[in-house]
Design a protein around this motif. Structure first.
Motif, mmCIF file in Angstrom:
data_model
loop_
_atom_site.group_PDB
_atom_site.id
_atom_site.type_symbol
_atom_site.label_atom_id
_atom_site.label_comp_id
_atom_site.label_asym_id
_atom_site.label_seq_id
_atom_site.Cartn_x
_atom_site.Cartn_y
_atom_site.Cartn_z
ATOM 1 N N GLY A 8 0.815 -1.198 0.000
ATOM 2 C CA GLY A 8 0.000 0.000 0.000
ATOM 3 C C GLY A 8 0.852 1.252 0.000
ATOM 4 O O GLY A 8 2.073 1.201 0.183
ATOM 5 N N ALA A 9 0.194 2.380 -0.206
ATOM 6 C CA ALA A 9 0.852 3.682 -0.155
ATOM 7 C C ALA A 9 -0.038 4.638 0.615
ATOM 8 O O ALA A 9 -1.259 4.633 0.452
ATOM 9 C CB ALA A 9 1.114 4.211 -1.561
ATOM 10 N N THR A 10 0.571 5.447 1.474
ATOM 11 C CA THR A 10 -0.180 6.399 2.292
ATOM 12 C C THR A 10 0.357 7.795 2.086
ATOM 13 O O THR A 10 1.560 8.045 2.217
ATOM 14 C CB THR A 10 -0.064 6.028 3.787
ATOM 15 O OG1 THR A 10 -0.547 4.700 3.988
ATOM 16 C CG2 THR A 10 -0.870 6.984 4.640
ATOM 17 N N LEU A 11 -0.537 8.748 1.744
ATOM 18 C CA LEU A 11 -0.201 10.163 1.673
ATOM 19 C C LEU A 11 -0.530 10.768 3.028
ATOM 20 O O LEU A 11 -1.691 10.903 3.394
ATOM 21 C CB LEU A 11 -0.993 10.849 0.559
ATOM 22 C CG LEU A 11 -0.791 12.364 0.404
ATOM 23 C CD1 LEU A 11 0.669 12.687 0.110
ATOM 24 C CD2 LEU A 11 -1.695 12.909 -0.694
ATOM 25 N N VAL A 12 0.482 11.118 3.784
ATOM 26 C CA VAL A 12 0.301 11.527 5.180
ATOM 27 C C VAL A 12 -0.533 12.794 5.299
ATOM 28 O O VAL A 12 -1.444 12.895 6.115
ATOM 29 C CB VAL A 12 1.668 11.726 5.857
ATOM 30 C CG1 VAL A 12 1.490 12.259 7.271
ATOM 31 C CG2 VAL A 12 2.449 10.420 5.862
ATOM 32 N N VAL A 13 -0.259 13.792 4.473
ATOM 33 C CA VAL A 13 -0.918 15.099 4.604
ATOM 34 C C VAL A 13 -2.430 14.977 4.421
ATOM 35 O O VAL A 13 -3.215 15.579 5.139
ATOM 36 C CB VAL A 13 -0.330 16.097 3.603
ATOM 37 C CG1 VAL A 13 -1.108 17.410 3.622
ATOM 38 C CG2 VAL A 13 1.140 16.347 3.917
ATOM 39 N N ALA A 14 -2.838 14.167 3.460
ATOM 40 C CA ALA A 14 -4.266 14.043 3.170
ATOM 41 C C ALA A 14 -4.906 12.838 3.834
ATOM 42 O O ALA A 14 -6.101 12.614 3.685
ATOM 43 C CB ALA A 14 -4.473 13.960 1.652
ATOM 44 N N CYS A 15 -4.110 12.064 4.573
ATOM 45 C CA CYS A 15 -4.613 10.844 5.204
ATOM 46 C C CYS A 15 -5.269 9.925 4.176
ATOM 47 O O CYS A 15 -6.317 9.327 4.417
ATOM 48 C CB CYS A 15 -5.594 11.166 6.330
ATOM 49 S SG CYS A 15 -4.853 12.067 7.694
ATOM 50 N N TRP A 16 -4.659 9.837 2.987
ATOM 51 C CA TRP A 16 -5.207 9.026 1.905
ATOM 52 C C TRP A 16 -4.376 7.760 1.758
ATOM 53 O O TRP A 16 -3.156 7.796 1.791
ATOM 54 C CB TRP A 16 -5.168 9.828 0.604
ATOM 55 C CG TRP A 16 -5.670 9.079 -0.594
ATOM 56 C CD1 TRP A 16 -6.957 8.930 -1.016
ATOM 57 C CD2 TRP A 16 -4.871 8.374 -1.559
ATOM 58 N NE1 TRP A 16 -7.008 8.193 -2.160
ATOM 59 C CE2 TRP A 16 -5.752 7.835 -2.519
ATOM 60 C CE3 TRP A 16 -3.497 8.139 -1.678
ATOM 61 C CZ2 TRP A 16 -5.295 7.082 -3.596
ATOM 62 C CZ3 TRP A 16 -3.043 7.392 -2.760
ATOM 63 C CH2 TRP A 16 -3.946 6.872 -3.702
ATOM 64 N N THR A 17 -5.050 6.634 1.602
ATOM 65 C CA THR A 17 -4.362 5.353 1.491
ATOM 66 C C THR A 17 -4.877 4.589 0.288
ATOM 67 O O THR A 17 -6.081 4.560 0.028
ATOM 68 C CB THR A 17 -4.583 4.501 2.758
ATOM 69 O OG1 THR A 17 -4.104 5.209 3.888
ATOM 70 C CG2 THR A 17 -3.845 3.169 2.657
#
Length: 232
Positions: A214-223
């Motif tokens: 998986g990949a997580t974009l920390v700023v947007a809390c998107w996974t």
């Protein structure tokens, strides 16, 4: 007073619920305490079983704790909760039942390495499981359960007249997960994970497994995750 309708997979349910809750904390303790009393009437069809209407008066208690560090990009934290509730046919309920559900999540970091552990368990004690309302039975599968399987698609089942599977809901729930993540570029973390579990008629029966990256974009809390899975 709350009304709730559910039409999901093989569950069709309409529930009317009235509840009172008392919350309190103890000084110098992270644990939150909650006592409640619920009166529910649920009309439901589960799988191929006929429609039923069940009334339950359920006292219950929840003990929970949430701790975090790191703000938006949490690097340390844990969450625990356990809820017990019961009903008695001598106390305005149509069946005798005791139900307990527990959840534990742990996030820990070693330098840039991050580890997330999750465990869920539940069980229903009753001599009349076929009369337990659909909303109280256990189902597994989905992003917050066993990834790689549709939402609440893991459950014991019966075969209908067309020899197709019809979910019945489980008396027990067991789900566990481990996930490892590491930063790859600014604000992005890559992860690998394994989920396992099921809702079943016996504890830890017919375990299903999902695993992936998986990949997580920390700023947007998107996974976003790519998942492979194996069925029991």
């Amino acid at each position: 007073m709350v009304t709730q309708a559910q039409n999901n997979n093989d569950t069709h349910s309409d529930k009317l619920s009235v509840s009172v809750t008392r919350n309190w904390t103890v000084e110098n303790s992270d644990w939150q305490r909650s006592a409640f009393l619920k009166l529910e009437q649920e009309t439901f069809v589960q799988g191929i079983d006929p429609e039923q209407t069940i009334q339950l008066l359920m006292p219950g208690f929840t003990l929970s704790r949430l701790r975090t560090k790191g703000g938006l990009d949490v690097y340390w934290g844990d969450r625990q909760s356990i809820t017990t509730e019961f009903a008695s046919d001598s106390l305005l309920s149509d069946i005798n039942m005791f139900r307990v559900t527990a959840l534990s999540k742990w996030l820990r970091s070693i330098d840039e390495h991050r580890f997330l552990l999750r465990f869920q368990a539940g069980g229903i004690s009753t001599s009349s499981f076929d009369r337990v309302p659909a909303s109280l039975r256990y189902f597994a599968g989905g992003d917050q359960s066993v990834r790689g399987f549709g939402y609440e698609t893991l459950s014991p089942y019966e075969l209908d007249e067309n020899n197709e599977k019809s979910l019945t809901g489980g008396q027990y729930l067991t789900v566990a997960s481990i996930e490892y993540s590491y930063p790859v570029v600014e604000d992005w973390r890559a992860s690998v994970f394994v989920d396992a579990g099921n809702a079943s008629d016996n504890i830890a029966e017919d375990i299903a497994t999902g695993y992936g990256i998986g990949a997580t974009l920390v700023v947007a809390c998107w996974t976003h995750s790519i998942v492979l899975s194996t069925r029991p």
